[in-house]
Design a protein around this motif. Structure first.
Motif, short mmCIF file in Angstrom:
data_model
loop_
_atom_site.label_atom_id
_atom_site.label_comp_id
_atom_site.label_asym_id
_atom_site.label_seq_id
_atom_site.Cartn_x
_atom_site.Cartn_y
_atom_site.Cartn_z
N VAL A 57 -31.46 90.00 110.38
CA VAL A 57 -30.69 89.84 110.54
C VAL A 57 -29.94 90.70 109.26
N LEU A 58 -30.31 90.09 107.90
CA LEU A 58 -30.01 90.41 106.44
C LEU A 58 -29.82 92.20 106.16
N TYR A 59 -30.49 92.67 107.38
CA TYR A 59 -30.98 93.98 107.17
C TYR A 59 -29.68 94.97 107.69
N PRO A 60 -29.71 94.76 108.73
CA PRO A 60 -28.03 94.67 109.49
C PRO A 60 -26.91 94.50 109.12
N VAL A 61 -27.11 93.57 108.60
CA VAL A 61 -25.69 92.89 107.48
C VAL A 61 -25.13 94.31 106.36
N LEU A 62 -26.39 94.35 105.85
CA LEU A 62 -25.90 95.25 104.12
C LEU A 62 -25.54 96.38 104.74
N ILE A 63 -26.11 97.03 106.22
CA ILE A 63 -26.08 98.38 106.98
C ILE A 63 -24.11 98.11 107.76
N LYS A 64 -24.00 97.06 108.34
CA LYS A 64 -23.18 96.66 108.86
C LYS A 64 -21.49 97.11 106.94
N GLY A 65 -21.99 96.13 106.27
CA GLY A 65 -20.98 96.35 105.33
C GLY A 65 -21.32 97.46 104.46
N SER A 66 -21.79 98.46 104.55
CA SER A 66 -22.20 99.19 103.93
C SER A 66 -21.39 100.46 104.76
N GLN A 67 -21.13 100.45 106.18
CA GLN A 67 -20.46 101.31 107.27
C GLN A 67 -19.13 100.89 106.88
N ILE A 68 -18.33 99.78 106.13
CA ILE A 68 -17.50 99.02 106.32
C ILE A 68 -16.78 99.29 105.40
N VAL A 69 -17.45 99.91 103.94
CA VAL A 69 -17.18 99.89 102.44
C VAL A 69 -17.24 101.32 102.63
N MET A 70 -17.96 102.15 103.22
CA MET A 70 -18.21 103.05 103.15
C MET A 70 -16.82 103.89 103.53
N GLY A 71 -17.15 103.51 104.81
CA GLY A 71 -16.18 104.36 106.35
C GLY A 71 -14.52 103.80 105.88
N CYS A 72 -14.08 102.82 104.20
CA CYS A 72 -12.77 103.04 104.00
C CYS A 72 -12.43 103.96 102.65
N LEU A 73 -13.99 104.97 102.15
CA LEU A 73 -13.86 105.51 101.44
C LEU A 73 -13.63 106.82 102.36
N GLY A 74 -14.29 107.02 103.24
CA GLY A 74 -14.46 108.64 104.19
C GLY A 74 -15.55 108.72 103.65
N LEU A 75 -17.03 108.04 103.33
CA LEU A 75 -17.98 108.71 102.87
C LEU A 75 -18.98 108.04 103.45
N PRO A 76 -20.59 108.61 103.51
CA PRO A 76 -21.20 108.19 104.43
C PRO A 76 -21.96 107.03 103.46
N PHE A 77 -22.29 106.16 104.74
CA PHE A 77 -22.64 104.31 104.30
C PHE A 77 -24.13 105.03 103.88
N GLU A 78 -24.93 105.29 103.60
CA GLU A 78 -26.20 105.79 103.38
C GLU A 78 -26.34 105.90 101.98
N GLY A 79 -25.47 106.73 101.52
CA GLY A 79 -25.13 106.35 99.81
C GLY A 79 -25.13 104.85 98.57
N LEU A 80 -24.45 104.11 99.55
CA LEU A 80 -24.10 103.07 99.65
C LEU A 80 -25.32 101.62 99.88
#
Length: 184
Positions: A57-80
């Motif tokens: 469960v932890l890795y999908p949580v990290l992916i979702k967190g990256s998607q949320i943070v980077m989505g607010c900045l308008g950047l691809p989530f993979e970088g974070l």
């Protein structure tokens, strides 16, 4: 004694070359990374929260967190996500080198040796592939190496045996299980 000094110097030089090449490669390819078929699976799990018994469960949580943070900045989530994986790997690899006490000098020299060893392990080509991919292998290998370092230190030194080792080993094992339960 002179032959040993020359051999050590050549070893440090070779390690330095790998570190420089690895850092240059990471910087040139940072926003992108390797795409594995499993990456799409982990992204879909992060979106739908439908997990099977083999997915932590932890890795999908990290992916979702990256998607949320980077989505607010308008950047691809993979970088974070890649940045988090690289930072965790560097800290764990450096701690492994320090725990193994390959440099028995004072604190500052031990930290510098740990950082150098951490950079060396960070830039191993296979590890770089893991750090720049959407797979839990980077975090799993980092945490496992840290656990291995704790066990090596415990075998060398009785003061790490007991509650400290048990607590840290339990925390690391729990994190690894939350990342990928089928490996542990």
């Amino acid at each position: 004694m002179r032959v040993r000094k020359i051999a050590n110097s050549l070893l440090v030089l070779g390690m330095s070359v790998q570190i420089l090449m690895g850092i240059v490669w990471i910087l040139c390819n940072f926003p992108s990374g390797w795409t594995y078929p499993e990456a799409e699976y982990y992204i879909s799990v992060a979106d739908s929260w439908v997990l099977d018994e083999y997915t932590g469960v932890l890795y999908p949580v990290l992916i979702k967190g990256s998607q949320i943070v980077m989505g607010c900045l308008g950047l691809p989530f993979e970088g974070l996500l890649y940045l988090v994986q690289i930072i965790v790997a560097f800290v764990c690899y450096s701690a492994f080198v320090i725990l193994c006490r390959w440099n028995r000098a004072g604190n500052l020299q031990s930290l510098l040796c740990g950082a150098f060893g951490g950079l060396y392990l960070l830039t191993v080509p296979l590890c770089v592939q893991w750090h720049l991919s959407i797979l839990p292998l980077s975090l799993l290998s980092s945490l496992f190496l840290l656990l291995l370092g704790l066990c090596i230190r415990a075998a060398e030194n009785d003061e790490y045996c007991g509650h400290n080792l048990v607590v840290w080993a339990g925390i690391l094992w729990a994190l690894m299980t939350l990342l990928a339960p089928d490996y542990w």
